[in-house]
Design an enzyme around this catalytic site. Structure first.
Site, short mmCIF file in Angstrom:
data_model
loop_
_atom_site.label_atom_id
_atom_site.label_comp_id
_atom_site.label_asym_id
_atom_site.label_seq_id
_atom_site.Cartn_x
_atom_site.Cartn_y
_atom_site.Cartn_z
N TYR A 129 -45.47 -37.19 -17.12
CA TYR A 129 -46.37 -37.86 -18.06
C TYR A 129 -45.63 -38.71 -19.08
CZ TYR A 129 -50.05 -34.72 -16.40
OH TYR A 129 -50.96 -34.04 -15.63
N ARG A 188 -44.42 -8.84 -46.44
CA ARG A 188 -45.37 -8.65 -45.34
C ARG A 188 -46.22 -7.42 -45.66
NH1 ARG A 188 -42.13 -10.26 -39.81
NH2 ARG A 188 -42.11 -7.98 -39.61
N MET A 239 -48.27 -28.77 -17.64
CA MET A 239 -48.88 -27.44 -17.68
C MET A 239 -48.34 -26.52 -16.58
SD MET A 239 -52.91 -26.39 -17.62
CE MET A 239 -53.34 -27.42 -19.01
N LYS A 271 -42.52 -3.60 -28.60
CA LYS A 271 -43.76 -4.33 -28.91
C LYS A 271 -43.83 -5.61 -28.08
CE LYS A 271 -41.47 -6.69 -32.77
NZ LYS A 271 -41.29 -6.74 -34.23
C1 LIG Z 1 -39.88 -6.40 -34.34
C2 LIG Z 1 -39.39 -5.40 -35.32
C3 LIG Z 1 -38.13 -4.80 -35.17
C4 LIG Z 1 -37.12 -5.24 -34.13
O1 LIG Z 1 -36.44 -6.39 -34.59
P1 LIG Z 1 -35.21 -7.02 -33.78
O2 LIG Z 1 -34.74 -8.10 -34.67
O3 LIG Z 1 -35.78 -7.54 -32.51
O4 LIG Z 1 -34.23 -5.94 -33.55
C5 LIG Z 1 -37.79 -3.78 -36.04
N1 LIG Z 1 -38.63 -3.39 -37.01
C6 LIG Z 1 -39.83 -3.96 -37.21
C7 LIG Z 1 -40.69 -3.49 -38.32
C8 LIG Z 1 -40.25 -5.00 -36.38
O5 LIG Z 1 -41.43 -5.58 -36.60
#
Ligand SMILES: *Cc1c(COP(=O)(O)O)cnc(C)c1O
Length: 373
Positions: A263, A133, A311, A36
């Site tokens: 800055y 979540r 930046m 992801k």
């Molecule tokens: C991002 C994510 C992972 C991977 O987590 P890591 O700590 O990077 O291994 C696994 N499962 C879900 C549901 C996630 O959102």
């Protein structure tokens, strides 16, 4: 290889080797590599291929568009996507053979409708076990499991998996969540479901909580050679950071003592010294929080940023080091080579290595070494 003006170099062989190493350490029948957010900034398509070459048999993404991009690139491995826009087009995912991670009865109904005739829709039900979540809450398990079973009997869906995600708050909290998860599995079995893939562990629990491994682990950060526990342990685990962030010195200037730098003049030179300009700024995701703290390696020595990150650029006081415009500056890479690590930057910016690598972007180029492309 000469460094580009500013670039991330991703070593795809490191990704493959990390995945192979993790498979060996964890020993589950299946391993999903999570790609992801553009593989945590490392490049989703390239890293997906490298992960598969290293022995992953599943890919994980948050959103369906991420999964479709992998399919468009010709990747045919199983993919799970688990975070959906309320208006998401599940049909596109079904047509592309993407498993749907589902967190509600409404999503289950929408998934079943997306299947059309003939083929069942492969779904994996996500249950809430503590993280607060998007899993199905315990109060709704029975209703969702019963409906899922009914849809299975009608040939509309196949519940391929039941999964959850851990908080990493503490070993006790994670054990408690695993117990809740096991209760969900029992209730699913009582409803007649027999999921082939049970999974709850991401990198941290995969490495440290054997009872959380079940059939599959979902490996993200560790595949990129970084530890979910921060510094040191990645190398101890036999993992190699895949990303090097570097640039080239854009300007060199000799200045007297007492000179204000960048800055707000939050840095002033103590003596006559050499300042170099590094062309990476917060537009590239360099945290401004790391002003006066972020480490960089120049000519084999490590310095700290001098003054504010701007930046487009920051300045480093390198003392009397002999430097030229065009010399390489390494912000982070494999600490085994003497460079700072993403963990050093995480510390400098009060964050975690995950954020350091994932937030990079802007005008940064990305190049790859290794891999089969
Ligand atoms: C991002 C994510 C992972 C991977 O987590 P890591 O700590 O990077 O291994 C696994 N499962 C879900 C549901 C996630 O959102």
């Amino acid at each position: 290889m000469t460094a580009a003006f500013r670039e991330r170099v991703v070593d795809l062989d490191a990704v493959s080797a990390n995945v192979a190493r993790l498979r060996e350490l964890v020993g589950t029948p299946h391993a999903m590599v999570v790609v992801k957010a553009d593989a945590y900034g490392h490049g989703a398509v390239e890293c997906a291929r490298a992960a598969l070459a290293g022995g992953a048999d599943w890919l994980g993404v948050a959103e369906i568009p991420e999964a479709l991009a992998l399919r468009e690139a010709g990747i045919t491995a199983p993919i799970l996507a688990w975070l959906h826009d309320p208006d998401e087009d599940f049909a596109a995912a079904v047509q592309a053979d993407v498993d749907l991670g589902l967190s509600s009865l409404a999503q289950l109904e929408a998934a079943a409708l997306a299947g059309g005739s003939g083929r069942p829709v492969f779904v994996q039900l996500k249950v809430e076990t503590g993280l607060s979540r998007n899993g199905i809450p315990e109060s709704e398990w029975d209703a969702v499991f019963a409906r899922a079973r009914e849809l299975e009997e009608r040939g509309r869906v196949v519940v391929r998996g039941i999964f959850s995600h851990l908080s990493n708050a503490s070993v006790e909290d994670d054990r408690a969540a695993v117990a809740v998860y096991e209760r969900a599995l029992e209730r699913a079995a009582a409803a007649g479901l027999a999921p082939e893939l049970r999974h709850i562990a991401a990198s941290a629990a995969a490495l440290t909580l054997p009872e959380a491994r079940f059939d599959l682990v979902r490996i993200g950060i560790a595949a990129y050679g970084l530890s979910p526990f921060g510094r040191e342990s990645a190398a101890e685990l036999g993992l190699r950071p895949a990303m090097t962030l570097r640039g080239r010195i854009a300007a060199v200037r000799r200045v007297p003592a007492g000179k204000g730098v960048s800055y707000d003049y939050t840095y002033r030179t103590e003596r006559e010294t050499t300042l170099v300009l590094v062309p990476l700024g917060y537009a590239e995701g360099i945290p401004r929080h790391a002003s006066n703290r972020g480490p960089v390696s120049i000519g084999g020595r490590t310095f700290r940023i001098s003054g504010r990150v701007a930046m487009d650029q920051f300045v480093v006081d390198v003392g009397d080091l002999d430097v030229q415009v065009g010399d390489e500056v390494v912000l982070f890479g494999d600490p085994g080579t003497g460079a700072p690590g993403a963990d050093d930057w995480a510390e400098a910016a009060d964050t975690i290595n995950y954020e350091i690598v994932t937030r990079l972007g802007g005008r940064l180029k990305r190049s790859y070494i290794g891999g089969v492309r």
